[in-house]
Write an enzyme that holds these catalytic residues in place. Structure first.
Site, mmCIF file in Angstrom:
data_model
loop_
_atom_site.group_PDB
_atom_site.id
_atom_site.type_symbol
_atom_site.label_atom_id
_atom_site.label_comp_id
_atom_site.label_asym_id
_atom_site.label_seq_id
_atom_site.Cartn_x
_atom_site.Cartn_y
_atom_site.Cartn_z
ATOM 1 N N SER A 170 41.986 37.635 44.719
ATOM 2 C CA SER A 170 41.767 36.686 44.664
ATOM 3 C C SER A 170 41.905 35.653 45.402
ATOM 4 O O SER A 170 41.190 36.120 46.786
ATOM 5 C CB SER A 170 41.929 36.270 43.022
ATOM 6 O OG SER A 170 41.195 34.422 42.905
ATOM 7 N N ASP A 222 32.795 41.490 38.665
ATOM 8 C CA ASP A 222 33.414 40.341 38.894
ATOM 9 C C ASP A 222 32.633 39.178 38.494
ATOM 10 O O ASP A 222 30.886 38.844 39.432
ATOM 11 C CB ASP A 222 33.361 40.187 40.121
ATOM 12 C CG ASP A 222 34.923 38.981 40.461
ATOM 13 O OD1 ASP A 222 34.642 38.250 39.865
ATOM 14 O OD2 ASP A 222 35.025 39.448 42.170
ATOM 15 N N HIS A 263 36.519 40.422 37.311
ATOM 16 C CA HIS A 263 37.938 39.800 38.463
ATOM 17 C C HIS A 263 38.654 40.317 38.413
ATOM 18 O O HIS A 263 39.704 40.944 39.947
ATOM 19 C CB HIS A 263 37.288 39.317 38.527
ATOM 20 C CG HIS A 263 38.227 37.819 39.382
ATOM 21 N ND1 HIS A 263 37.920 38.071 41.441
ATOM 22 C CD2 HIS A 263 38.725 36.863 39.836
ATOM 23 C CE1 HIS A 263 38.493 36.615 41.469
ATOM 24 N NE2 HIS A 263 39.638 36.540 40.536
#
Length: 421
Positions: A232, A326, A360
């Site tokens: 991320s 995601d 994600h």
């Protein structure tokens, strides 16, 4: 009397596969199994599954399919782990103190309920994070706020810096588990921890350079370069480090961005603005969960192009791990554009591995998928995406791919049995 059997028997590393069986049941006896684990804050995660014993009275999850009506059905040897769900909404299973184990409780109940029948057997299994002989070394040198994990032995070991995302603090569990596989891993805090900045308005790459130098100069770290692992927001910080700093040999990104996100990135006389966004592009469903997939601007257009990190300057190999479900942002798009930029400047095409049905938050193996949790910047629960079983299977493969990638580019020798693709 019925009894639960684990394999390995009493304890294992968290990222090791775990076999679960029940002995001493009646022939074809219907039972319900419930698995549960509590995190350090006391939050409970649980899953249930309905089974029928074999004629022998044995129930082995690697052979017996779960029947419909529980958290999952079909032949799923690790189903009780990947189907774990928080009993309080929007909680995510994490491990804060890697020096203590997590305890998995498996209970066996009579019949298929509801309500659950009589308790026939129960057993606990210890999940440990720090293997025997491995070392956890708190680092408070200069401005650095980090923890170094060293495998057993004297090394030298290939070195990796591990970065998490906007949650801040100092997550150690991924770095700790990775060190068990022969790497010296520095879990690095960069905001929201001790005396570090409280917010993400600015990032100074000199801080990350200090971490890189610390690791490279450590007597148990093998040079000439180190690896970077980021998920991320930690991903685009790794891209920035690889683009501007010397001594980076391999960079692995888990659902990372190739544009700078959330705050201004500064290094010497360079300032890269954060990618623009439009909060009107957030949608919220009936359950109050936000979808922020379209929040960010396109880094190929207009002023936002200034946020694209010049990764063509990097002198390292890249691995992009992409969860195709995601919902945090467009990880596949970022990987493709990063690849195009590298190749347009004569650099080697990066490795991109895509995982269908995967969201994600790709964590080390056997952490259950978190479908939604509170996002620190958005201030409300957001959807992370993914399907629990596909996400679980992806995490197992990602873990192998990351190790193979770093062994190949940092040691020059892939470990036996690893796919060094």
């Amino acid at each position: 009397a019925p009894a639960v059997r684990f394999s390995p028997a009493a304890r294992c590393l968290f990222d090791e596969p775990l076999g679960i069986a029940v002995r001493g049941l009646g022939p074809r006896q219907p039972v319900t199994l419930r698995a549960s684990v509590r995190d350090e804050a006391g939050e409970r995660f649980e899953a249930t599954a309905r089974y029928e014993a074999e004629e022998s009275g044995e129930l082995d999850l690697s052979r017996s399919p779960a029947l419909p009506g529980g958290s999952f059905s079909g032949l799923e040897p690790m189903g009780l782990l990947w189907a774990l769900q928080p009993q309080k909404p929007f909680m995510r299973l994490v491990k804060r103190d890697v020096q203590t184990p997590l305890h998995l409780l498996v209970e066996v109940f009579e019949g298929h309920g509801p309500p659950l029948g009589r308790l026939l057997a129960e057993a606990q299994h210890e999940w440990i994070f720090l293997q025997d002989g491995a070392r956890r070394v708190p680092v408070r040198e200069g401005r650095l706020r980090a923890t170094l994990f060293l495998p057993p032995g004297d090394g030298p070991f290939p070195g990796i810096i591990d970065l998490y995302g906007v949650g801040g603090g100092l997550p150690e569990y991924r770095a700790c588990l990775l060190a068990n596989h022969g790497f010296a891993v520095l879990a690095l805090a960069y905001y929201g921890y001790e005396d570090l900045p409280k917010d993400m308005s600015e990032f100074h790459l000199e801080y990350f350079e200090e971490a890189k130098d610390f690791l490279l100069q450590h007597r148990q770290v093998k040079g000439p370069g180190i690896g970077l692992l980021g998920i991320s927001k930690g991903g685009d910080l790794c891209v920035s480090m690889a683009s501007f700093l010397k001594g980076i040999t391999a960079t692995a990104l888990i659902n990372g961005s190739v544009a700078n996100v959330a705050g201004v990135l500064r290094y010497k006389d360079v300032a890269i603005p954060p990618l623009g966004f439009d909060a009107n592009r957030i949608t919220v469903n009936k359950a109050g969960i936000a979808d922020i997939f379209d929040l960010l601007d396109n880094p190929l257009e207009g002023p936002s192009s200034k946020s694209f990190i010049p990764l063509e300057k990097a002198e390292c190999r890249f691995l992009f791990i992409v969860g195709q479900e995601d919902r945090n942002w467009k990880s596949d798009f970022f990987a493709v554009e990063g690849s195009k930029r590298l190749q347009a400047h004569g650099k080697e095409k990066p490795q991109i591995i895509r995982y269908p049905g995967t969201g994600h938050y790709i964590e080390p193996p056997f952490f259950p998928m978190c479908p939604a949790s509170v996002h620190k910047l958005v201030g409300k629960p957001v959807a992370w995406g993914g399907e629990p079983k596909a996400h679980f299977e992806a995490q197992v493969d990602v873990w192998q791919q990351i190790q193979a990638f770093f062994h190949k580019h940092l040691s020059g020798t892939p470990p036996r049995g690893a796919n060094a693709g």
